[in-house]
Design an enzyme around this catalytic site. Structure first.
Site, PDB file in Angstrom:
ATOM      1  N   ARG A 130       0.877  -1.178   0.000  1.00  0.00           N
ATOM      2  CA  ARG A 130       0.000   0.000   0.000  1.00  0.00           C
ATOM      3  C   ARG A 130       0.905   1.216   0.000  1.00  0.00           C
ATOM      4  NH1 ARG A 130      -2.808   4.076   0.382  1.00  0.00           N
ATOM      5  NH2 ARG A 130      -4.969   4.156   1.035  1.00  0.00           N
TER       6      ARG A 130
ATOM      7  N   GLU B 185     -11.740   4.806  -4.688  1.00  0.00           N
ATOM      8  CA  GLU B 185     -11.978   3.374  -4.541  1.00  0.00           C
ATOM      9  C   GLU B 185     -12.677   2.764  -5.760  1.00  0.00           C
ATOM     10  OE1 GLU B 185     -10.760   1.569  -2.040  1.00  0.00           O
ATOM     11  OE2 GLU B 185      -9.951   3.394  -1.157  1.00  0.00           O
TER      12      GLU B 185
ATOM     13  N   ARG C  36      -1.091  -5.101   4.787  1.00  0.00           N
ATOM     14  CA  ARG C  36      -0.356  -4.638   3.606  1.00  0.00           C
ATOM     15  C   ARG C  36       0.887  -3.891   4.059  1.00  0.00           C
ATOM     16  NH1 ARG C  36      -5.364  -1.384   1.086  1.00  0.00           N
ATOM     17  NH2 ARG C  36      -5.152  -0.556   3.187  1.00  0.00           N
TER      18      ARG C  36
END
Length: 173
Positions: free
Chosen positions: A63, A71, A111
């Site tokens: 990330r 999104e 992440r």
């Protein structure tokens, strides 16, 4: 600031190590990836999930630090999300990358959190400067670079670059 200079400044500021730990090092095994306390410092991008998340061939999800793109996963289709994903893919998919970590190595979803350098520059900066993303400042990560990223975002807003020309003020207050 030219990206080559930015990469040089990043190296001076953050080094190639991670999470306040030791410098990245080559493994004793030939062909083994370079790693830090957080994870790999180099890798190849196997998949682009969206504008700010990728998967390496080795399986780690990355990330991008200081970046939040619209999104497009889990049924969402926010304005300019597809464009952000496509821009990200154009620069990183199939590319060998270098990862630089900050204070915290991972987010709540597991992440890895990193600045990602590709042959054309740092994708985190490119996404903000070209108007594909908003700054997402979550201390303690990014404390040394948040001002730089906010300045890039303001310039993109002023130029109505990318999402700023199509979606309005999507980053909230």
């Amino acid at each position: 600031m030219p990206l080559t200079r930015l990469a040089f400044l990043l190296t001076l500021t953050f080094g190639t190590g991670a999470c306040g730990g030791p410098e990245a090092s080559d493994s004793d095994s030939e062909g083994a990836p370079e790693t830090s306390e957080c994870g790999p410092t180099v890798g190849k991008v196997a998949k682009v999930i969206d504008g700010d998340t990728i998967v390496l061939e080795s399986g780690e999800k990355i990330r991008y630090l200081l970046v939040d793109t619209p999104e497009i996963t889990n049924g969402k289709r926010e304005c300019f999300g597809v464009e952000a994903r496509d821009f990200n893919a154009e620069y990183v998919l199939g590319q060998d990358i270098e990862l630089t970590y900050d204070v915290e190595c991972a987010d709540a979803y597991g992440r890895l959190l990193a600045y990602v350098d590709v042959p054309d520059g740092e994708i985190n900066s490119l996404l903000i400067a070209r108007g594909y993303a908003c700054v997402l400042d979550i201390p303690p990560n990014g404390e040394e670079r948040a001002g730089e990223f906010m300045a890039m975002q303001r310039a993109a807003q002023d130029q109505k670059a990318g999402l700023w020309g199509m979606c309005g003020d999507v980053c909230g207050p």
